[in-house]
Design an enzyme around this catalytic site. Structure first.
Site, PDB file in Angstrom:
ATOM      1  N   LYS A 147      22.821   8.598 -26.787  1.00  0.00           N
ATOM      2  CA  LYS A 147      23.624   9.579 -27.498  1.00  0.00           C
ATOM      3  C   LYS A 147      24.775  10.014 -26.596  1.00  0.00           C
ATOM      4  CE  LYS A 147      22.568  14.221 -27.423  1.00  0.00           C
ATOM      5  NZ  LYS A 147      22.528  14.964 -26.170  1.00  0.00           N
ATOM      6  N   HIS A 177      15.937  10.951 -26.630  1.00  0.00           N
ATOM      7  CA  HIS A 177      14.831  11.024 -25.666  1.00  0.00           C
ATOM      8  C   HIS A 177      13.729  11.996 -26.104  1.00  0.00           C
ATOM      9  CE1 HIS A 177      16.815  14.606 -23.960  1.00  0.00           C
ATOM     10  NE2 HIS A 177      15.689  14.863 -23.332  1.00  0.00           N
ATOM     11  N   GLU A 215      16.722  26.761 -23.532  1.00  0.00           N
ATOM     12  CA  GLU A 215      16.924  26.298 -22.155  1.00  0.00           C
ATOM     13  C   GLU A 215      17.433  27.447 -21.300  1.00  0.00           C
ATOM     14  OE1 GLU A 215      18.444  21.992 -21.871  1.00  0.00           O
ATOM     15  OE2 GLU A 215      19.647  22.880 -23.442  1.00  0.00           O
ATOM     16  N   HIS A 239      18.128  16.004 -31.477  1.00  0.00           N
ATOM     17  CA  HIS A 239      16.780  16.392 -31.049  1.00  0.00           C
ATOM     18  C   HIS A 239      16.064  17.299 -32.065  1.00  0.00           C
ATOM     19  CE1 HIS A 239      18.160  14.536 -27.479  1.00  0.00           C
ATOM     20  NE2 HIS A 239      18.671  15.590 -26.881  1.00  0.00           N
ATOM     21  N   LYS A 330      21.568  27.513 -24.622  1.00  0.00           N
ATOM     22  CA  LYS A 330      21.533  27.437 -23.161  1.00  0.00           C
ATOM     23  C   LYS A 330      21.586  28.852 -22.604  1.00  0.00           C
ATOM     24  CE  LYS A 330      23.355  22.804 -22.614  1.00  0.00           C
ATOM     25  NZ  LYS A 330      22.084  22.119 -22.349  1.00  0.00           N
TER      26      LYS A 330
HETATM   27  C1  BG6 Z   1      20.276  16.439 -23.749  1.00  0.00           C
HETATM   28  C2  BG6 Z   1      21.420  17.399 -23.923  1.00  0.00           C
HETATM   29  O1  BG6 Z   1      20.294  15.459 -24.753  1.00  0.00           O
HETATM   30  O2  BG6 Z   1      19.049  17.155 -23.800  1.00  0.00           O
HETATM   31  C3  BG6 Z   1      21.377  18.474 -22.858  1.00  0.00           C
HETATM   32  O3  BG6 Z   1      22.644  16.687 -23.840  1.00  0.00           O
HETATM   33  C4  BG6 Z   1      20.033  19.163 -22.859  1.00  0.00           C
HETATM   34  O4  BG6 Z   1      22.422  19.431 -23.053  1.00  0.00           O
HETATM   35  C5  BG6 Z   1      18.907  18.135 -22.791  1.00  0.00           C
HETATM   36  O5  BG6 Z   1      19.978  20.028 -21.741  1.00  0.00           O
HETATM   37  C6  BG6 Z   1      17.550  18.800 -22.970  1.00  0.00           C
HETATM   38  O6  BG6 Z   1      16.556  17.853 -22.716  1.00  0.00           O
HETATM   39  P1  BG6 Z   1      15.139  18.292 -22.130  1.00  0.00           P
HETATM   40  O7  BG6 Z   1      14.389  17.000 -22.047  1.00  0.00           O
HETATM   41  O8  BG6 Z   1      15.408  18.920 -20.801  1.00  0.00           O
HETATM   42  O9  BG6 Z   1      14.561  19.266 -23.111  1.00  0.00           O
END
Ligand code: BG6
Length: 482
Positions: A147, A177, A215, A239, A330
């Site tokens: 992505k 992911h 986050e 996501h 965030k």
């Molecule tokens: C990424 C985003 O795809 O996922 C980031 O671009 C984000 O901004 C991240 O912080 C969060 O992933 P995880 O695995 O830390 O929850």
């Protein structure tokens, strides 16, 4: 508990963008962990490709450092040496002629070939074209793309068209992911592996569903990318959309790639447009150890959101009338991703009004502290009448299953092994990505049109006040993030 490791076939993996951040933080450390686990055969070949003119030795040192910094696992010197022996570096010009002959010679005809495009989507087209021109694509080849897969419906369609010129859909692995996370897959196990939940999983019994991905980090050094994206493109379109699909989809007939992806697609296509008063956007202010969003992205008039909360509805038989509240941001007060399925009140309380309101809730904690909690109503112990309280039936997976720290594969290592195995269940299909953009675009275009200004929120808080109001005005409440 020791997990069973089934080694994959040996393979040739070519990583374009091998000197980039994703390769350093995720791809090499992930491959090394699979190598140590015995899943990656040691006659596999990993070819790092990038524009820079690096010697094999410099590249090896680069990968070694990335493993030491990010693999988070104990290992012997010999293991590292053996892994580094699988590695080669080639200087390749994605848009030109340099390096392609050498790549062709380095690949073994009979092996699985995986091309990881860990580069800007602007290069996808020329990479695919060069691979084709140089006759490097075999029937056993596949590509992995990251992505952002486009920034709207139009650009995602263009990318799909470019890739489709040289690859069939079953050769294209679009990574989200979140789908590689252990607990995200557990969503399907919990729903479809238990008799208990599925009969209640519908508008008759569910009051509403909350999906939170919160986050504590800010935009960090990705300010330029992030400011062009915002939370809606960076997190919701992919996501959170995937989490929503897994929670809301119909049971697929089989746990097979297209059965699962067909069901997810039906959910996305059943999403209603979101009304402006069901959207809250926010932007974080300064904290004690960092600057505010606008300083962070170096744009004093930025209108990009670092927080978004939405009330989403799914117009289908199962979910009509059930709100899905989703939020992500965030610099919030805690790192926490969870899904809460909040059940309806009982139709009648035999204990009378003084027993109060009690709703069961199933909370699936995705990260950290992965597990599930069921809020159950019981009698408060002691004499003096029938007073009811809600208590959690709690299970933390690591405790229950005796999983050691770091034993669970990171999302990337699992997904790369799935690419080699040729299993697309946890990857997004082209039509799924396009449908997600078709739903997201009007939301983003709407606030551009209206000149919407994101609401400021304090760093370390639960987001803007309006996000709390979104639920409160409907007599509901977000679960605490902390
Ligand atoms: C990424 C985003 O795809 O996922 C980031 O671009 C984000 O901004 C991240 O912080 C969060 O992933 P995880 O695995 O830390 O929850």
């Amino acid at each position: 508990m020791v997990s069973r490791i089934i080694p994959v076939e040996s393979f040739d993996l070519i990583i374009f963008g091998a000197t980039g951040d994703l390769a350093k933080r995720k791809i090499f450390p992930g491959l090394f962990r699979r190598f140590l686990a015995g899943q990656m055969p040691n006659d596999s070949k990993i070819i790092g490709a990038a524009r820079s003119n690096l010697s094999q030795n410099t590249f090896s040192v680069l990968v070694e450092n990335s493993i030491k910094s990010f693999a988070e696992i104990k290992f012997e010197k010999n293991d590292l040496r053996d892994f580094l022996n699988c590695l080669n570096y080639l200087q390749i010009d994605a848009a030109g002629a340099g390096g392609w002959n050498e790549l062709k010679k380095a690949l073994r005809p009979e092996k699985i070939r995986a091309f990881y495009f860990s580069v800007s989507p602007l290069l996808f087209g020329s990479l695919a074209e060069r691979l084709h021109e140089n006759e490097i694509i075999t029937a056993n080849s596949r590509i992995v793309v990251e992505k952002p897969f486009g920034r709207n419906l139009e650009t995602s369609k263009q990318l799909n068209t470019i890739l489709a010129e040289h690859f069939t859909e079953d050769q294209i692995y679009r990574i989200d992911h979140y789908l590689g996370k252990e607990t995200v897959q557990n969503l399907m196990a919990i729903r479809f592996g238990n008799m208990l939940f599925e009969p209640l999983w519908n508008a008759q019994y569910v009051d509403h569903i909350q999906i939170t991905v919160s986050e504590t980090v800010g935009v960090g050094d990705r300010g330029e990318y992030y400011d062009r994206s915002g939370a809606m493109r960076d997190m919701v379109q992919n996501h959170l959309m995937q989490l929503l699909c897994l929670i809301a989809m119909e049971p697929p007939a089989r746990f097979e790639p297209d059965s699962v992806r067909d069901e997810k697609l039906k959910v996305i296509r059943a999403l209603d447009p979101v009304a402006p008063h069901h959207i809250v956007r926010g932007q974080y202010g300064p904290g004690s150890d960092h600057s505010d969003y606008r300083t962070g992205v170096n744009k004093s008039n930025s209108m990009t959101e670092s927080f978004v909360a939405l009330k989403v509805s799914i117009s289908n038989y199962r979910w009509a009338g059930v709100p899905f509240y989703i939020r992500t941001g965030k610099r919030l007060e805690a790192r926490k991703s969870e899904i809460a399925v909040v059940f309806k009140e009982k139709p009648h309380s035999i204990f009378g009004p003084e027993a109060g309101n009690h709703q069961n809730a199933l909370i699936i904690r995705l990260q950290p502290d992965e597990g599930i909690t069921m809020d159950v109503t019981i009698k408060e112990p002691g004499p003096g009448g029938m007073r009811l309280i809600d208590v959690p039936l709690d299970m933390t997976f690591s405790e229950t299953l005796g999983i050691e720290e770091n034993a669970v594969p990171d999302a990337y290592e699992r997904l790369i092994m799935d690419v080699i195995r040729g299993n697309q269940t946890l990857f997004m299909r082209g039509d799924e990505v396009e449908a997600a953009w078709a739903w997201t675009d009007p939301i983003i275009n709407g606030w551009i049109h209206r000149g919407d200004v994101p609401k400021p929120y304090d760093s370390g808080s639960a987001g803007p006040q309006d996000s709390l109001t979104l639920l409160e005005r409907e007599g509901r409440k977000w679960r605490e993030i902390l």
